[in-house]
Design a protein around this motif. Structure first.
Motif, short mmCIF file in Angstrom:
data_model
loop_
_atom_site.label_atom_id
_atom_site.label_comp_id
_atom_site.label_asym_id
_atom_site.label_seq_id
_atom_site.Cartn_x
_atom_site.Cartn_y
_atom_site.Cartn_z
N TYR A 78 -19.44 -7.92 -9.18
CA TYR A 78 -20.77 -7.51 -9.63
C TYR A 78 -21.82 -8.54 -9.18
CZ TYR A 78 -18.83 -4.06 -12.97
OH TYR A 78 -18.20 -2.99 -13.55
N ALA A 88 -21.28 -6.57 -18.80
CA ALA A 88 -21.36 -7.30 -17.54
C ALA A 88 -21.63 -8.78 -17.79
CB ALA A 88 -22.43 -6.70 -16.64
N TRP A 120 -17.94 -0.03 -13.46
CA TRP A 120 -19.11 0.10 -12.59
C TRP A 120 -20.13 1.05 -13.23
CZ3 TRP A 120 -14.63 -1.67 -10.62
CH2 TRP A 120 -14.68 -2.66 -9.63
N VAL A 161 -24.15 -1.44 -15.88
CA VAL A 161 -24.25 -2.86 -15.60
C VAL A 161 -25.69 -3.27 -15.91
CG1 VAL A 161 -24.12 -4.64 -13.82
CG2 VAL A 161 -22.42 -2.80 -13.88
N PHE A 168 -22.81 2.63 -8.50
CA PHE A 168 -22.90 2.25 -9.91
C PHE A 168 -23.48 3.43 -10.70
CE2 PHE A 168 -22.51 -1.76 -7.87
CZ PHE A 168 -22.04 -2.66 -8.80
#
Length: 377
Positions: free
Chosen positions: A78, A113, A121, A124, A161
């Motif tokens: 990430y 996150a 995913w 985030v 994402f």
């Protein structure tokens, strides 16, 4: 294989890779994926790496014991992804004739996150801490960061994402604030948690810096921990809120049986298992002034505060590995956030493992609530 902080034999060990992990990673090195991401020029290129990463993590998450390690790997991915998107957006802005402001800024993750525990995913959460400055400087910087933030947000979607309505998105100016403004938000939340809706704000206590001037994040963390750790009544309120989200009692004939006998055909694993552990651990972490926002680190901090109850915190860590693994595999297999799971999709063994986790979670919630209630007098 022993993993060390900087890869050398002289630095501290941080983990081990056994034969199973090495065989899973044969030909697909997460560090190389992050390195490859750092030189991509388009969201399409990064998107292909994201798809490879999802496949890697899904295969690696075959057992709950691997959840903690996989979460750290995804956290690194990430960071590499969003940091590169920031760089791409800034290059585009400069290329269009915009001037980069001199104001310092730090990009941060919040929530799952921020804790490095989100492996779907999805959602985030990203924000920015800006250096304090006069109105003119802030006005100039705000125009720049508004453009960069909107572009990064759009490219995240292009990369693969996903976002739900509850996501904290950096395109929202409400999460692009100066250091002083962020401090005032935490001050208001701790001093008057009811009026400032602390329950909805709690994920902001889990921020993690990953790009820019990290000293800004350290200053905010100092402020946050000083406020929270010194207010036993605030901590008691956070601990009491944990009782609002109790896990179910059991599974029966493809249904989830809640306390009181209510039956549903879907398990909300985030509300029933992830949040209760995360919220309980957060209270202990804030009480101990733990700088690491991760749930495992906060449960270790809890054990250091209450060494006689160490076993309960170790059981909570194992329960969290189970819930992380189950939620993440569900999300990756269905291309969603993995929050809702149908009991019928679980094997008898998986149901038994989850029921054991639920018992540990109930114990943790009750321990958290009672301890901080007593501390607050």
């Amino acid at each position: 294989v022993v993993l060390t902080v900087d890869g050398s034999a002289e630095s501290p060990a941080v983990g081990l890779l056994g034969a199973d992990e090495l065989s899973l990673l044969a030909g697909v090195n997460p560090a190389l994926l992050a390195q490859e991401t750092s030189v991509c020029d388009t969201p399409q290129q990064i998107g292909r790496i994201v798809q490879r990463s999802k496949s890697l993590i899904f295969e690696a998450l075959s057992e709950p014991s691997r959840a903690e390690w996989c979460a750290q790997v995804v956290g690194e991915l990430y960071e590499a992804t969003v940091a590169r998107l920031i760089e791409v957006a800034e290059m585009e802005a400069v290329g269009s004739g915009l001037e980069r402001p001199g104001l310092k800024a730090c990009w941060v993750f919040f929530g799952g996150a921020g804790r490095r525990e989100l492996m779907t995913w999805f959602d985030v959460d990203v924000g920015i801490i800006l250096e304090d400055a006069d109105d003119h400087e802030l006005s100039e910087a705000s125009r720049w960061y508004s453009r960069i933030a909107r572009r990064v947000d759009a490219m995240l979607v292009q990369c693969g994402f996903g976002f739900t309505e509850s996501a904290v998105r950096v395109a929202d100016p409400g999460v692009r604030l100066t250091l002083d403004a962020w401090k005032r938000r935490f001050q208001a939340c701790v001093s008057d948690p009811t009026d400032h809706k602390v329950y909805g704000f709690r994920s902001f206590f889990d921020f993690h810096d990953f790009h820019g001037d990290r000293e800004l994040a350290e200053q905010l963390r100092d402020e946050m921990l000083g406020l929270a750790s010194g207010d036993p009544h605030f901590l008691a309120l956070l601990a009491s809120d944990c009782l609002e989200q109790m896990p179910p009692v059991t599974f029966f004939e493809g249904l989830v049986v809640q306390d009181g006998g209510v039956e549903t055909d879907v398990l909300d694993i985030r509300r029933s298992a992830v949040f209760p552990i995360v919220d309980s651990a957060r209270v202990f972490g804030l009480a101990r002034g733990a700088r690491a926002p991760g749930t495992f680190a906060r449960l270790d901090a809890a054990a250091s505060l209450l060494p006689s109850r160490k076993e309960a915190f170790e059981e909570a860590k194992e329960a969290y590995r189970v819930t992380l693994q189950r939620r993440s595999r569900a999300g990756l297999s269905h291309a969603d956030d993995g929050v809702h799971i149908r009991p019928g999709s679980l094997s008898k063994y998986e149901q038994q493992v989850l029921k054991g986790a639920f018992r540990s979670i109930v114990h943790l919630i009750e321990l958290t609530s009672q301890y901080f209630k007593t501390e607050a007098g």
